[in-house]
Structure formats: C-alpha cells, structure tokens
Design a protein around this motif. Structure first.
Motif, PDB file in Angstrom:
ATOM      1  N   UNK A 106       0.817  -1.216   0.000  1.00  0.00           N
ATOM      2  CA  UNK A 106       0.000   0.000   0.000  1.00  0.00           C
ATOM      3  C   UNK A 106       0.850   1.265   0.000  1.00  0.00           C
ATOM      4  N   UNK A 107       0.290   2.366  -0.494  1.00  0.00           N
ATOM      5  CA  UNK A 107       1.037   3.633  -0.497  1.00  0.00           C
ATOM      6  C   UNK A 107       1.531   4.037   0.891  1.00  0.00           C
ATOM      7  N   UNK A 108       0.773   3.724   1.931  1.00  0.00           N
ATOM      8  CA  UNK A 108       1.179   4.088   3.291  1.00  0.00           C
ATOM      9  C   UNK A 108       2.408   3.318   3.761  1.00  0.00           C
ATOM     10  N   UNK A 109       2.713   2.187   3.138  1.00  0.00           N
ATOM     11  CA  UNK A 109       3.880   1.388   3.502  1.00  0.00           C
ATOM     12  C   UNK A 109       5.157   1.858   2.806  1.00  0.00           C
ATOM     13  N   UNK A 110       5.007   2.613   1.744  1.00  0.00           N
ATOM     14  CA  UNK A 110       6.146   2.970   0.898  1.00  0.00           C
ATOM     15  C   UNK A 110       7.191   3.850   1.587  1.00  0.00           C
ATOM     16  N   UNK A 111       6.830   4.836   2.414  1.00  0.00           N
ATOM     17  CA  UNK A 111       7.881   5.661   3.026  1.00  0.00           C
ATOM     18  C   UNK A 111       8.867   4.851   3.877  1.00  0.00           C
ATOM     19  N   UNK A 112       8.393   3.920   4.675  1.00  0.00           N
ATOM     20  CA  UNK A 112       9.296   3.102   5.494  1.00  0.00           C
ATOM     21  C   UNK A 112      10.163   2.210   4.612  1.00  0.00           C
ATOM     22  N   UNK A 113       9.567   1.658   3.573  1.00  0.00           N
ATOM     23  CA  UNK A 113      10.321   0.824   2.635  1.00  0.00           C
ATOM     24  C   UNK A 113      11.394   1.660   1.954  1.00  0.00           C
ATOM     25  N   UNK A 114      11.030   2.856   1.533  1.00  0.00           N
ATOM     26  CA  UNK A 114      11.987   3.753   0.880  1.00  0.00           C
ATOM     27  C   UNK A 114      13.157   4.069   1.806  1.00  0.00           C
ATOM     28  N   UNK A 115      12.867   4.415   3.054  1.00  0.00           N
ATOM     29  CA  UNK A 115      13.934   4.739   4.016  1.00  0.00           C
ATOM     30  C   UNK A 115      14.871   3.560   4.231  1.00  0.00           C
ATOM     31  N   UNK A 116      14.307   2.374   4.376  1.00  0.00           N
ATOM     32  CA  UNK A 116      15.122   1.184   4.615  1.00  0.00           C
ATOM     33  C   UNK A 116      15.943   0.795   3.386  1.00  0.00           C
ATOM     34  N   UNK A 117      15.328   0.871   2.228  1.00  0.00           N
ATOM     35  CA  UNK A 117      16.026   0.466   1.003  1.00  0.00           C
ATOM     36  C   UNK A 117      17.172   1.424   0.680  1.00  0.00           C
ATOM     37  N   UNK A 118      17.015   2.679   1.053  1.00  0.00           N
ATOM     38  CA  UNK A 118      18.067   3.674   0.810  1.00  0.00           C
ATOM     39  C   UNK A 118      19.340   3.369   1.607  1.00  0.00           C
ATOM     40  N   UNK A 119      19.240   2.542   2.649  1.00  0.00           N
ATOM     41  CA  UNK A 119      20.411   2.183   3.455  1.00  0.00           C
ATOM     42  C   UNK A 119      21.364   1.241   2.715  1.00  0.00           C
ATOM     43  N   UNK A 120      20.900   0.660   1.632  1.00  0.00           N
ATOM     44  CA  UNK A 120      21.732  -0.286   0.886  1.00  0.00           C
ATOM     45  C   UNK A 120      22.508   0.459  -0.195  1.00  0.00           C
ATOM     46  N   UNK A 121      23.768   0.718   0.091  1.00  0.00           N
ATOM     47  CA  UNK A 121      24.651   1.366  -0.876  1.00  0.00           C
ATOM     48  C   UNK A 121      25.648   0.327  -1.398  1.00  0.00           C
ATOM     49  N   UNK A 122      26.504   0.751  -2.301  1.00  0.00           N
ATOM     50  CA  UNK A 122      27.461  -0.175  -2.910  1.00  0.00           C
ATOM     51  C   UNK A 122      28.392  -0.798  -1.868  1.00  0.00           C
TER      52      UNK A 122
END
Length: 173
Positions: A106-122
């Motif tokens: 759901x759209x309401x779940x996306x901000x937390x997913x975005x924040x967590x996924x951004x932690x994965x760098x090279x």
C-alpha cells in the motif's frame, strides 16, 4: 525461461482494488512489457526496452532472489524488515510448473520501505557479497554489478512511488 520479478504501480485511489484483486493491477503479459515484445504473440521481435515507464513498472529479472537475500532482516527488530517486504516470497511449485507469488504494498507502507532500502549502498552490498555465492556460477564481479544495477532500479522505483503517494503490486513468477 525462469522465474522473474515484475512490479506495477497503482494510484492511492486504487488501493482497494489492489488489495481485493491484485492481478487486475498486473499486466497480462509482464515479460512483453519488460522486454518490449508484442503482448501474447507467439513470434515477436524485441526492442529490449521496457514498455511502461520506469515510474509505472519495475522489472528485476532474476536479481530478485539476490535482493531477497540481501535485504533479509537479521532479526525481527531489524530496520531492513520493511524493505524486505518488496522482495519477499517465492513461487509455489505444482506438478505443471508454478503458481506465482503476488503481493500488494500500500502507499502508506512505501515511506518506510523507501527509508530502509536507501540504506543499501554499494559498500554495504559489496560487504554482503563477500559471503554470498551466486547459484548461477557467474563471475563474481559481473554478478555483483547485476545485483547493484537492479538494486538501483528498485531504489529509484520505490523513491518515485513514495514521492507520488502510490503503491505497488508485485509478482514473482
């Protein structure tokens, strides 16, 4: 041809539809969408260009399996648990092939997913890759580049969904 990953965005006003009938959000021929083929054609030429815009569809080819392992939470309280939700799942094998795994985010779940996924760098992916062996036996550097390329696509897709207030339905199959 193998099991692949496809995700399609939906607007917030289609959330009920996405929950009740997630297949209605998915394309009837996602591989054609991903590869630029004529949908449902038995013989076709490909453009190798995704048909839907990158804001509307995410194609992860077979990299979803590596991304699933990469984002696997270390514990139930691990912050990466949110982003793992967009890679989680597997097909159900049958005597005639498999049934795909389909999930609505759901759209309401996306901000937390975005924040967590951004932690994965090279750097983090390279550290993880030191202990990971591709089941395909590919060259380590090539496989790492493959995973990093698709991780970046997933991050861009999730970032756009978050900015637009949209959700997604994905299929592994």
């Amino acid at each position: 041809m193998g099991i692949r990953y496809y995700a399609y965005a939906f607007d917030a006003d289609h959330a009920r539809q996405a929950i009740e009938d997630p297949r209605s959000i998915l394309s009837s021929d996602p591989l054609a969408d991903a590869w630029g083929l004529e949908p449902h054609a038995t013989v076709s030429f490909t453009t190798f260009e995704q048909v839907p815009s990158e804001r509307d569809m995410l194609y992860l080819d077979k990299a979803w399996a590596a991304l699933q392992i990469l984002t696997l939470p270390d514990s139930k309280t691990d912050a990466t648990a949110s982003c793992h939700r967009i890679f989680e799942g597997n097909v159900s094998m049958t005597g005639f092939g498999w049934e795909p795994f389909i999930r609505t985010i759901l759209p309401t779940e996306m901000p937390a997913i975005h924040s967590d996924l951004a932690l994965f760098d090279e750097f983090r992916v390279r550290a993880w890759a030191d202990g990971w062996k591709s089941p395909h036996g590919a060259n380590r550097d090539d496989e790492l580049r493959y995973v990093l390329d698709y991780l970046e696509k997933a991050q861009q897709f999730v970032e756009a969904l978050t900015a637009d207030g949209r959700g997604m339905v994905y299929m592994i199959g």
